[in-house]
Design an enzyme around this catalytic site. Structure first.
Site, PDB file in Angstrom:
ATOM      1  N   ASN A  27      -2.562   8.826   4.505  1.00 52.10           N
ATOM      2  CA  ASN A  27      -0.988   7.777   4.891  1.00 52.10           C
ATOM      3  C   ASN A  27      -1.376   8.086   7.024  1.00 52.10           C
ATOM      4  O   ASN A  27      -0.736   7.108   7.045  1.00 52.10           O
ATOM      5  CB  ASN A  27      -0.530   9.302   4.721  1.00 52.10           C
ATOM      6  CG  ASN A  27      -0.765   8.525   3.342  1.00 52.10           C
ATOM      7  OD1 ASN A  27      -0.260   7.939   2.510  1.00 52.10           O
ATOM      8  ND2 ASN A  27       0.551  10.096   2.770  1.00 52.10           N
TER       9      ASN A  27
ATOM     10  N   HIS B 127      -6.102  -5.736  -2.460  1.00 53.63           N
ATOM     11  CA  HIS B 127      -7.069  -5.646  -1.125  1.00 53.63           C
ATOM     12  C   HIS B 127      -7.140  -7.333  -0.426  1.00 53.63           C
ATOM     13  O   HIS B 127      -8.220  -7.904   0.310  1.00 53.63           O
ATOM     14  CB  HIS B 127      -8.297  -5.381  -1.361  1.00 53.63           C
ATOM     15  CG  HIS B 127      -8.411  -3.178  -1.881  1.00 53.63           C
ATOM     16  ND1 HIS B 127      -9.221  -2.928  -1.507  1.00 53.63           N
ATOM     17  CD2 HIS B 127      -6.805  -2.689  -1.539  1.00 53.63           C
ATOM     18  CE1 HIS B 127      -9.038  -1.313  -1.668  1.00 53.63           C
ATOM     19  NE2 HIS B 127      -7.839  -1.535  -1.866  1.00 53.63           N
TER      20      HIS B 127
ATOM     21  N   ARG C 174       0.597  -0.993  -0.079  1.00 50.48           N
ATOM     22  CA  ARG C 174      -0.438   0.023  -0.014  1.00 50.48           C
ATOM     23  C   ARG C 174       0.637   0.828   0.040  1.00 50.48           C
ATOM     24  O   ARG C 174       0.453   2.255  -0.518  1.00 50.48           O
ATOM     25  CB  ARG C 174      -0.479  -0.313   1.397  1.00 50.48           C
ATOM     26  CG  ARG C 174      -1.971   1.315   1.811  1.00 50.48           C
ATOM     27  CD  ARG C 174      -3.053   1.362   2.170  1.00 50.48           C
ATOM     28  NE  ARG C 174      -4.006   2.058   2.322  1.00 50.48           N
ATOM     29  CZ  ARG C 174      -4.232   2.841   3.775  1.00 50.48           C
ATOM     30  NH1 ARG C 174      -2.914   2.292   4.663  1.00 50.48           N
ATOM     31  NH2 ARG C 174      -4.422   3.902   4.338  1.00 50.48           N
TER      32      ARG C 174
END
Length: 323
Positions: free
Chosen positions: A90, A188, A58
């Site tokens: 973030n 995912h 990610r």
């Protein structure tokens, strides 16, 4: 020449001569053990913390979507600047210490040679491979950016609440198409999400006046509510691919087709005929096909906005600019 190498060369050709300094085994002469040092570190630590593979992957996605793949996501905020790290997308990123650990070994071996941007790309790939996921070639030669801005992160990183139009637009802004959207969303298949920052609104306040998202399978919504008991729950986490969230497989796509994708952005993938068809094709095909296609999109994303040659710098410490 292998298939992966052909992919790399074809993408480079499409993106033009500005990436001429980016190549496979860029550090062969300047730091010949660089990629082995990265891989050895990953293979030593990820088996003991396999859940870290997802945030490291990610991290590359979040880095490349803001000013390109230049490690701007690693910079700390200063008294005069709020860096990307402080932006909402973030704030749940993990793995910064992991990147620092790799960087310290590379600085000991070859001071001032290997960029933090390349470390992000190599670590993401090696972490995925280490948990049994796909391999893709990583060309190196990136340099580190000098600017990191929280507002830019908020504006450029696709949010889990994004609808299909927003997703397509944000991907297109980076030269990525709807096939890349489908494939990169496949990341995912590993990882976790926090209730309130990712999907609680789908359960309790989808319209802004209460109610749940009608695109979410009702039985699954009951299951989620049992875990995330209030819309303000900021501690409970949920697997994005329940039952196999540490396995890089096709079950994420199968959940999406059953209207059990965790995010609005997951559900959005089946609101369009083309992307839904691509997902069906992936689920009906062999896992090896997903691996190959995911690798192609990762290669493509890793070339977004790279800095080479004399642009940027090679940071000594990934979290701060060189003085």
């Amino acid at each position: 020449m292998g298939c992966s190498a052909i992919i790399v060369l074809s993408v480079l050709g499409l993106l033009g001569s500005s990436l001429a300094d980016l190549q496979l085994d860029f550090y062969a002469k300047t730091c010949p053990n660089a990629e082995k040092i990265v891989l050895d570190y990953v293979k030593k630590h990820i088996p003991n913390a396999p859940s870290l593979a997802a945030p490291l992957l990610r991290m590359q996605f979040h880095d490349c979507f803001v000013r390109g793949c230049d490690a701007s996501v690693l910079l700390n905020s200063t008294s005069s600047n709020q860096a990307e790290k402080s932006a909402v997308p973030n704030q749940t990123l993990r793995g910064f210490g992991f990147i620092d650990g790799v960087k310290s070994l590379l600085e000991a071996e070859c001071p001032g040679v290997v960029s933090c941007a390349d470390i992000i790309s190599l670590v993401a790939r090696d972490a995925v491979v280490t948990i049994g996921g796909p391999f893709w070639e990583v060309q190196t030669g990136r340099r580190d950016g000098l600017i990191s801005n929280a507002t830019e992160a908020l504006n450029n990183i696709p949010a889990p609440t994004s609808n299909f139009t927003t997703l397509v637009s944000k991907f297109a802004n980076k030269g990525l198409d709807i096939k890349d959207l489908v494939l990169l969303s496949g990341a995912h298949t590993i990882g976790i999400a926090h209730c309130n920052q990712s999907f609680a609104a789908r359960l309790y306040n989808f319209t802004g006046h209460g109610g749940e998202d009608p695109s979410l399978d009702s039985e699954y919504a009951v299951h989620l509510k049992a875990k995330c008991k209030t819309p303000l729950d900021n501690t409970t986490i949920f697997e994005m691919d329940p039952g196999s969230f540490r396995t890089f497989d096709l079950s994420y796509y199968k959940y999406v087709l059953k209207r059990r994708g965790l995010f609005v952005s997951d559900a959005a993938l089946i609101t369009n005929y083309n992307t839904k068809s691509q997902i069906i094709q992936l689920t009906e095909g062999p896992l090896s096909n997903f691996y190959e296609e995911f690798g192609k999109s990762m290669v493509k994303m890793s070339l977004v906005g790279v800095k080479t040659g004399s642009s940027g710098e090679i940071r000594k410490h990934c979290a701060v600019l060189n003085s």
